[in-house]
Write an enzyme that holds these catalytic residues in place. Structure first.
Site, mmCIF file in Angstrom:
data_model
loop_
_atom_site.group_PDB
_atom_site.id
_atom_site.type_symbol
_atom_site.label_atom_id
_atom_site.label_comp_id
_atom_site.label_asym_id
_atom_site.label_seq_id
_atom_site.Cartn_x
_atom_site.Cartn_y
_atom_site.Cartn_z
ATOM 1 N N SER A 295 0.874 -1.166 0.084
ATOM 2 C CA SER A 295 -0.055 -0.039 0.191
ATOM 3 C C SER A 295 0.917 1.148 -0.186
ATOM 4 O O SER A 295 1.846 1.180 0.725
ATOM 5 C CB SER A 295 -0.854 0.185 1.278
ATOM 6 O OG SER A 295 -1.679 1.274 1.597
ATOM 7 N N ASP A 296 0.515 2.024 -0.779
ATOM 8 C CA ASP A 296 1.051 3.640 -0.693
ATOM 9 C C ASP A 296 0.666 4.096 0.529
ATOM 10 O O ASP A 296 -0.435 3.998 1.354
ATOM 11 C CB ASP A 296 0.391 4.594 -1.908
ATOM 12 C CG ASP A 296 0.904 4.133 -3.258
ATOM 13 O OD1 ASP A 296 2.342 3.881 -3.245
ATOM 14 O OD2 ASP A 296 0.442 4.257 -4.190
ATOM 15 N N LYS A 297 1.539 5.036 1.008
ATOM 16 C CA LYS A 297 1.345 5.687 2.416
ATOM 17 C C LYS A 297 0.437 7.157 2.234
ATOM 18 O O LYS A 297 -0.773 7.063 2.680
ATOM 19 C CB LYS A 297 2.647 6.328 3.054
ATOM 20 C CG LYS A 297 2.379 6.922 4.091
ATOM 21 C CD LYS A 297 3.590 7.591 4.853
ATOM 22 C CE LYS A 297 4.273 8.643 4.247
ATOM 23 N NZ LYS A 297 3.620 9.812 4.099
ATOM 24 N N LYS A 499 8.152 -0.272 -7.698
ATOM 25 C CA LYS A 499 7.079 -0.984 -7.292
ATOM 26 C C LYS A 499 6.896 -2.496 -8.037
ATOM 27 O O LYS A 499 6.658 -3.378 -7.643
ATOM 28 C CB LYS A 499 5.781 -0.114 -7.414
ATOM 29 C CG LYS A 499 5.817 0.879 -6.293
ATOM 30 C CD LYS A 499 4.217 1.644 -6.546
ATOM 31 C CE LYS A 499 4.111 2.603 -5.431
ATOM 32 N NZ LYS A 499 2.880 3.491 -5.494
ATOM 33 N N THR A 516 -1.311 -1.139 -4.705
ATOM 34 C CA THR A 516 -2.021 0.091 -4.870
ATOM 35 C C THR A 516 -1.083 1.345 -5.636
ATOM 36 O O THR A 516 0.013 1.273 -5.527
ATOM 37 C CB THR A 516 -2.466 0.940 -3.455
ATOM 38 O OG1 THR A 516 -1.395 1.334 -3.009
ATOM 39 C CG2 THR A 516 -3.327 -0.242 -2.727
#
Length: 763
Positions: A295-297, A499, A516
Site C-alpha cells: 500500500s502507498d502511504k 514497485k 496500490t
C-alpha cells in the site's frame, strides 16, 4: 508567484458550445439484444442438448423433446439475463470512470468530466494523464505516448504551438492548450474510457471446467460400458441411445457460465455501492486469494491533506525568503497537494514574487521541481525536492540531523534552494504534515487479521516511514529501495518504478500480490500484480492498468473487495462441490442401476426434469448468505475431488436404498422410478445445504433466495409426483416419508462431512 486565476471560457460560453457540439464522447454501437440472445444457443453445451433434441424428435419421443427445448430456453434466458446484468455493471463503471480533465472555467482551474469539454476550453495536462481532447498547446513541454493512435512505441516531444491528440498519454512534463476538437471530431474519434472487458476467464472458472472435463471422461467410460452391455443383451439402439445421451447431458455444467457470471456480477454491483469499481469481473475472485497488499502511504494510509507544519531556515535566511522560493518552484495548475499547501502558506505571508519565466514540474525520476526567474538581470533557479537531492545539487552538508528531527514526527520533509543558474544556495527545510486517516489503523489490522500481510510502500525517508508504520501497528523491518527482495513490512525511499520489481520479488516467493498506485509510473506494477488497485486520486493510465479502482479515499474499499471475493469463493466452492457430488451420484446410479438391475432406474425424461430441478436451486447459490474465509483462499483440487467422491458415495448408498425400498414395497417399476427421481431431487437439495457450510449445516442461515427456491422445488416435484404428471403417481405418504428420510440421512451425513471438508477451509 504562479497565479491561481486563468483565462478560459465562462460557464455560460461552455454551456452554449456544449449544446452546439455535443458531449466529448462517441456513442458506442451496441449489438442487437436478439442477436446476443441467439448467441446463447451457439456453444458446445447447447450443441449437445440440440443434438439430443433432434434425436428425440426423430425417435418420436415428444415429451423428452419438449423438456429439452424448455431446458435450452431456460438456460438461454438465464445466461442472457445475467450477461445483461454484468454489462449493466460495466456501464455503471464507465459512468464512474470517465476521464477527468483540468480546465479553466470562469477564471479558475477546476476538475471536470472530459465529456463536458468543448472547443475553446483551456486545458492543463501533466504526467499520467490521458489527453481528453485534441489540443493546440500554448505553453509547456511534454513527452507523449501516441501508440494508441499511430502504433509507434517511441514517445514524441510536444511543445507550445504543437497539436496534441486525444487518447495520447503524457509520459513527462506538463502543458496547457486550447481544445480544438472533441468527440467524433477529434483525431482519435473518441474519448478513451478505461474499463477493460469483464469477459476475462477467471482461474476459478478454468478450474471448474477442468474438473468437468474429468467428469465427462468418466461418463464416456460409463456410456461405453452401457452400450457394450446393451449390444450384448440385444437391447434396441433406439431405446439405449437417448439414455446414453441423457447421461452425458446430465454431467454437462449447463448452468456454469450463468452461475459464474451471476455471482461475480452481483459482487461487482455490491462493490460499486461500496466505492470500488471492478474493471474485470475475475478480479473479484483474485481478491479472495490475495496474501500480500503493498500500500502507498500518502493519500491511502494518510489523508493527503498536507499543510506546512514547520519551517527550518538556514543561517542568514528568512522564512519569507524560504517560502517565496518554495512557491516559485510550485504551480497551482498541477493541483499537486504539496504545491497547493506551499502556495496557500506563501500567499498568506508574501505579497508579491518575481515573474516566473519557466516552470519544470516535479519528476519522480529527479525528485525535484524548479522555477526559473530573473534577478539582477541574471537567470535564477528556485529548487524544491527531496533533501538529499537538493543538498547534492548545492554541494551542501549538515542537513541530515535537521531532516531526521523534522521527520521524527512522521512529517514529509522537503528542501528548498535558490540561486543563479548552476550556483544554488541551500535555504532550509519544510516539514509537511499529512495526518493518518482515522480508519487506516483499523482497516490495516482487519486485513492482517484476515491473513493479508499489509506492506507500506513510500517515497519518504526511513524515519518518516517508521513513524507512520508504528502509528498503524504495521510490524516488521523497515527497508530502503536497495533491498526490495527482502521480506520487509515497510519499504521507504521507493521510486514508482521500484514497485514493479517489488511485486515480482514477492511473486517469486509464491505470494499473491495486491498493489496500490496512482501515477503513470505505477501502471506496470498495477498490471503485474494479481490485484492492481488504483486509488481515488489515480491517473487515467493507472486506472487502465488496475483491476480495481477506488472512488473513496483509504483502504476500506480493498477490505470490502477481499471480504466480497471470499464470499464469492465460498459460493463457488459450494457450487463446485455440489456439482461434482451430484454428477458422481447420478451418473453412477443411472449406469450401475442399468447394469445391475437390467432396467432404467430413472427414465431419460425424468433425468431431464432433474436437470431443471437442480439448476433452479444451484443458481440461487450466487446470492447465498455465506461467511468469508478467515484467510486467503486456495483451491486444493485433490482434496476437493476426494471429499466430493466420498460424499457422493454416501448419497449413492442413499439412492440405492430408495430403489430397494420401492422394490421391497412391491411398487411397479414406473412408481419406483418416480421414487428414485424424488430421491435424487431431495438428496440434491439436501446436498446443497450440506456442503454450503464447512461446519455443521446449521452454522449459518441460508440466503432467502436459496430457501424459497428449495421450497418451490420441493412443492413442484412433489406436486408432479402426486398428480402423476410426467411420471407414475405416488401417494402423499410415500412422498412425505421420503422427504423425512432424506432430512434424517442428511443430519447423519453432516456429522461425517465436518472433519472431511475442514481441509478445504478453516471457516
Amino acid at each position: 508567484m504562479p497565479e491561481n486565476t486563468c483565462s478560459g471560457l465562462s460557464g455560460d460560453e461552455a454551456r452554449q458550445l456544449l449544446a452546439q457540439y455535443g458531449p466529448n464522447v462517441v456513442t458506442e454501437e451496441k449489438p442487437q439484444n436478439w442477436l446476443l440472445f441467439l448467441h446463447k444457443f451457439w456453444a458446445p453445451v447447447p450443441w449437445m442438448l440440440e443434438c439430443t433434441l433432434i434425436l428425440e424428435a426423430i425417435l418420436g419421443k415428444w415429451p423428452e423433446a419438449i423438456i429439452i427445448t424448455l431446458l435450452l430456453i431456460f438456460n438461454g434466458v438465464l445466461g442472457f439475463s445475467q450477461e445483461r446484468k454484468a454489462q449493466s455493471a460495466l456501464v455503471l463503471l464507465k459512468e464512474r470512470l470517465r476521464i477527468q480533465a483540468r480546465a479553466c472555467r470562469d477564471g479558475q482551474w477546476q476538475s471536470l468530466s472530459a465529456a463536458d469539454l468543448v472547443p475553446g476550453d483551456l486545458v492543463h495536462v501533466r504526467v499520467g494523464d490521458i489527453v481528453p481532447a485534441d489540443l493546440h498547446l500554448s505553453d509547456g513541454s511534454i513527452l507523449v505516448d501516441q501508440s494508441a493512435l499511430t502504433g509507434e512505441s517511441m514517445p514524441v516531444e510536444c511543445a507550445a504551438g504543437d497539436t496534441l491528440y486525444s487518447a495520447s498519454v503524457v509520459r513527462r512534463g506538463e502543458a496547457s492548450g486550447k481544445v480544438t476538437a472533441t468527440g467524433a471530431r477529434s483525431y482519435f474519434g473518441k474519448t478513451a474510457e478505461l474499463v477493460r472487458g469483464a469477459g476475462a476467464k477467471s482461474h476459478l472458472e478454468e478450474l471448474v471446467l477442468s474438473i468437468v472435463r474429468y467428469l465427462v471422461i468418466m461418463d464416456v467410460v460409463l456410456v461405453a460400458a452401457i452400450l457394450i452391455y446393451a449390444a450384448a443383451k440385444h437391447v434396441s439402439l433406439a431405446e439405449i441411445l437417448p439414455f446414453a445421451l441423457i447421461l452425458l447431458v446430465a454431467s454437462v455444467p449447463v448452468a456454469l457460465p450463468a452461475t459464474f457470471t451471476l455471482a461475480t456480477a452481483i459482487a461487482s454491483l455490491h462493490l460499486v455501492h461500496r466505492g470500488v469499481l471492478v474493471t474485470r469481473l475475475a478480479a473479484v475472485e483474485e481478491a479472495a486469494a490475495m496474501s500480500d497488499l503493498c500500500s502507498d502511504k500518502t493519500g491511502t494510509l494518510t489523508q493527503n491533506r498536507l499543510s506546512l507544519s514547520q519551517i527550518k531556515t538556514w543561517p542568514g535566511v528568512e522564512e519569507t525568503q524560504l517560502l517565496g522560493m518554495a512557491a516559485m518552484a510550485s504551480d497551482s495548475a498541477t493541483q499537486d497537494p504539496i504545491d497547493l499547501a506551499i502556495l496557500r502558506k506563501s500567499a498568506a505571508r508574501i505579497a508579491t514574487l518575481p515573474d516566473r519565466q519557466q516552470f519544470v514540474p516535479f519528476d519522480p525520476a529527479t525528485k525535484r521541481s524548479e522555477g526559473v526567474f530573473m534577478r539582477d538581470e541574471a537567470a535564477w533557479r528556485a529548487l524544491k525536492g527531496a533533501p538529499q537531492i537538493i543538498a547534492k545539487l548545492c554541494n551542501h552538508t549538515g542537513w541530515e540531523q535537521a531532516t531526521t528531527d523534522l521527520a521524527a514526527s512522521g512529517a514529509r520533509v522537503l528542501a528548498v534552494a535558490a540561486g543563479p543558474d548552476g550556483q544554488p544556495r541551500f535555504l532550509g527545510l519544510l516539514a509537511l504534515a499529512d495526518p493518518i486517516r482515522p480508519d487506516a489503523a483499523e482497516v490495516v489490522q482487519h486485513l492482517q487479521a484476515l491473513g493479508v500481510r499489509v506492506r507500506m510502500v513510500t517515497g519518504d525517508s526511513l524515519q518518516t516511514a517508521r513513524n507512520v508504520a508504528i502509528s498503524l501497528a504495521i510490524t516488521g523491518s523497515v527497508c530502503d529501495r536497495n533491498v526490495l527482495a527482502e521480506d520487509c513490512a515497510v519499504y521507504a525511499g521507493v521510486f514508482p518504478a521500484d514497485k514493479f520489481h517489488l511485486v515480482q520479488a514477492l511473486q517469486k516467493k509464491g505470494r499473491i500480490v495486491g498493489m496500490t498506485g496512482d501515477g503513470v509510473n505505477d501502471a506496470p506494477a498495477l498490471k503485474q500484480a494479481e490485484m492492481g488497485v488504483a486509488v481515488e486520486s489515480a491517473s487515467d493510465v493507472a486506472k487502465a492498468a488496475a483491476s480495481l479502482v477506488l472512488t473513496t479515499p483509504g483502504l476500506q474499499g480493498v477490505l470490502d473487495a477481499v471480504i466480497t471475493g471470499r464470499r464469492v469463493y465460498q459460493r463457488m466452492l459450494t457450487y463446485t462441490l455440489n456439482k461434482i457430488i451430484k454428477v458422481f451420484q447420478v451418473a453412477l446410479f443411472l449406469s450401475l442401476g442399468f447394469l445391475i438391475f437390467h432396467s432404467f432406474v430413472v427414465t431419460p425424461l425424468l433425468v431431464l426434469v432433474l436437470l431443471f430441478a437442480n439448476d433452479f436451486v444451484t443458481m440461487s447459490l450466487a446470492e447465498d448468505n455465506v461467511r468469508p474465509s478467515p484467510k486467503p483462499d486456495r483451491w486444493a483440487i485433490d482434496t476437493l475431488v476426494f471429499s466430493a467422491l466420498l460424499v457422493a458415495l454416501a448419497w449413492l448408498i442413499y439412492i440405492f436404498a430408495v430403489y430397494g425400498v420401492g422394490r421391497f414395497l412391491g411398487l411397479p417399476l414406473a412408481s419406483v422410478q418416480t421414487m428414485d427421481f424424488l430421491g435424487l431431487v431431495f438428496s440434491g437439495l439436501a446436498n446443497v445445504f450440506l456442503v454450503r457450510e464447512r461446519g455443521h449445516l446449521w452454522g449459518s442461515v441460508p440466503g432467502r433466495l436459496l430457501l424459497w427456491a428449495s421450497l418451490m422445488d420441493i412443492l413442484v416435484v412433489s406436486g408432479l409426483a402426486l398428480m402423476g404428471w410426467l411420471m407414475a403417481p405416488l401417494p402423499i405418504v410415500i412422498i412425505a416419508g421420503l422427504l423425512l428420510a432424506t432430512v434424517f440421512y442428511t443430519l447423519i451425513l453432516d456429522q461425517i462431512k465436518v472433519p472431511l471438508l475442514r481441509k478445504l477451509t478453516s471457516a
